[in-house]
Design an enzyme around this catalytic site. Structure first.
Site, mmCIF file in Angstrom:
data_model
loop_
_atom_site.group_PDB
_atom_site.id
_atom_site.type_symbol
_atom_site.label_atom_id
_atom_site.label_comp_id
_atom_site.label_asym_id
_atom_site.label_seq_id
_atom_site.Cartn_x
_atom_site.Cartn_y
_atom_site.Cartn_z
ATOM 1 N N PHE A 31 0.819 -1.201 0.049
ATOM 2 C CA PHE A 31 0.005 -0.017 0.074
ATOM 3 C C PHE A 31 0.746 1.197 -0.097
ATOM 4 O O PHE A 31 1.678 1.717 0.918
ATOM 5 C CB PHE A 31 -0.793 -0.047 1.224
ATOM 6 C CG PHE A 31 -1.860 -1.223 1.223
ATOM 7 C CD1 PHE A 31 -3.077 -1.074 0.510
ATOM 8 C CD2 PHE A 31 -1.567 -2.356 2.008
ATOM 9 C CE1 PHE A 31 -4.016 -2.173 0.519
ATOM 10 C CE2 PHE A 31 -2.365 -3.463 1.810
ATOM 11 C CZ PHE A 31 -3.741 -3.421 1.163
ATOM 12 N N ASN A 52 2.315 -1.651 4.345
ATOM 13 C CA ASN A 52 2.106 -0.235 4.296
ATOM 14 C C ASN A 52 3.544 0.287 3.936
ATOM 15 O O ASN A 52 4.340 -0.194 4.571
ATOM 16 C CB ASN A 52 1.616 0.275 5.330
ATOM 17 C CG ASN A 52 0.253 0.862 5.433
ATOM 18 O OD1 ASN A 52 -0.366 0.912 4.384
ATOM 19 N ND2 ASN A 52 -0.379 1.122 6.604
ATOM 20 N N CYS A 53 3.621 1.369 3.205
ATOM 21 C CA CYS A 53 4.696 2.276 3.180
ATOM 22 C C CYS A 53 4.613 3.127 4.286
ATOM 23 O O CYS A 53 3.758 4.028 4.544
ATOM 24 C CB CYS A 53 4.908 3.311 2.018
ATOM 25 S SG CYS A 53 6.247 4.336 2.325
ATOM 26 N N VAL A 54 5.364 3.112 5.331
ATOM 27 C CA VAL A 54 5.349 3.581 6.591
ATOM 28 C C VAL A 54 5.360 5.281 6.266
ATOM 29 O O VAL A 54 4.588 6.140 7.212
ATOM 30 C CB VAL A 54 6.320 3.147 7.823
ATOM 31 C CG1 VAL A 54 7.707 3.510 7.312
ATOM 32 C CG2 VAL A 54 5.896 3.864 9.084
#
Lengths: 118, 142
Positions: free
Chosen positions: B53, B91-93
């Protein structure tokens, strides 16, 4: 090792597309992927000189493009037609962006392992 | 964008596919199409190496997304898919933090009182997208 072509289609500053595309470009290059950047449509506006996005309250992420050679990203292209549509001189683009014809862009897209569009 | 007939294009060969979700959980159809594509690919016997994501896609991972009871609950659908097929949802943090999606650890590190990363999702970095692309034969973005 894969070759990634990252396509920038949106104008800078008004959305986060360009910034998040550039983040991915640098990260991929640091993982030793072959990365090419192509600016098309309003994305070519990233390549205009003397922009000061801090005046409109956004981070000047375009300055990061200066770091491309440090990441060994040497292939930066711009759509010649998009430049002409926006009255930009393709010869005056920053970051040594090379103007490409539409069919040359298609060729680039067909040789990439993956294409990511921002 | 996914070319129409992308699944047909994969033919009988079992592919390793990484899915990238850039569209928000609500207000656009990209993430629902991503979910449907992922489900179809798994049904056809393909391997999904990871669902990543990025950009507005991180909104798919918020536990606070609360659609009306007669509406499609994408967050729940992703969770069920991950559980049923043992698919990683990452996720991409950085993209998530900027958009207000935080894990318990992120909340602590950023001195926030709340966190909202939904169960079944994990925080990662763009590096996981790149290694995922490397480990897959094909990337499909939504």
């Amino acid at each position: 090792m894969k070759s990634l072509t990252i396509l920038f289609r949106h104008a800078p500053h008004s959305t986060a597309h360009g910034r998040e595309g550039l983040d991915l470009a640098l990260l991929s290059a640091s993982f030793e992927q072959t990365v090419r950047l192509i600016f098309v449509d309003e994305g070519v506006l990233h390549l205009i000189d003397n922009q000061d996005s801090e005046l409109i309250g956004t981070k000047d992420y375009i300055a990061t493009l200066k770091a491309l050679p440090l990441y060994d990203i040497e292939e930066v292209y711009a759509c010649q037609q998009s430049c002409m549509d926006l009255s930009l001189d393709p010869a005056a683009l920053r970051f040594n962006a090379q103007p490409l014809l539409a069919k040359e862009i298609s060729q680039q897209l067909s040789v990439a392992n993956e294409v990511l569009v921002f | 964008m996914v070319p129409s007939g992308a699944i047909l294009f994969l033919g009988n060969h079992m592919s390793k596919i990484i899915i990238v979700v850039n569209g928000s959980v609500y207000g656009a159809t990209a993430s629902r199409r991503a979910l449907k594509y992922t489900q179809a690919a798994l049904t056809e016997g393909h391997e999904i190496t990871r669902v990543f994501f990025y950009q507005d896609g991180v909104y798919n991972t918020s536990a606070l997304v609360s659609p009306a009871s007669d509406e499609f609950d994408l967050v729940q659908e992703w969770q069920q898919l991950a559980q049923a097929h043992d698919v990683e949802l990452v996720n991409c943090v950085s993209a998530a933090l900027r958009r207000g999606v935080l894990s318990a650890q992120d909340a602590q590190e950023n001195q926030k009182e709340q966190y909202n990363l939904a169960k079944g999702f994990q925080m990662g970095g763009l590096g996981e997208l790149v290694t995922g692309i490397e480990a897959s034969e094909r990337m499909v973005s939504f």
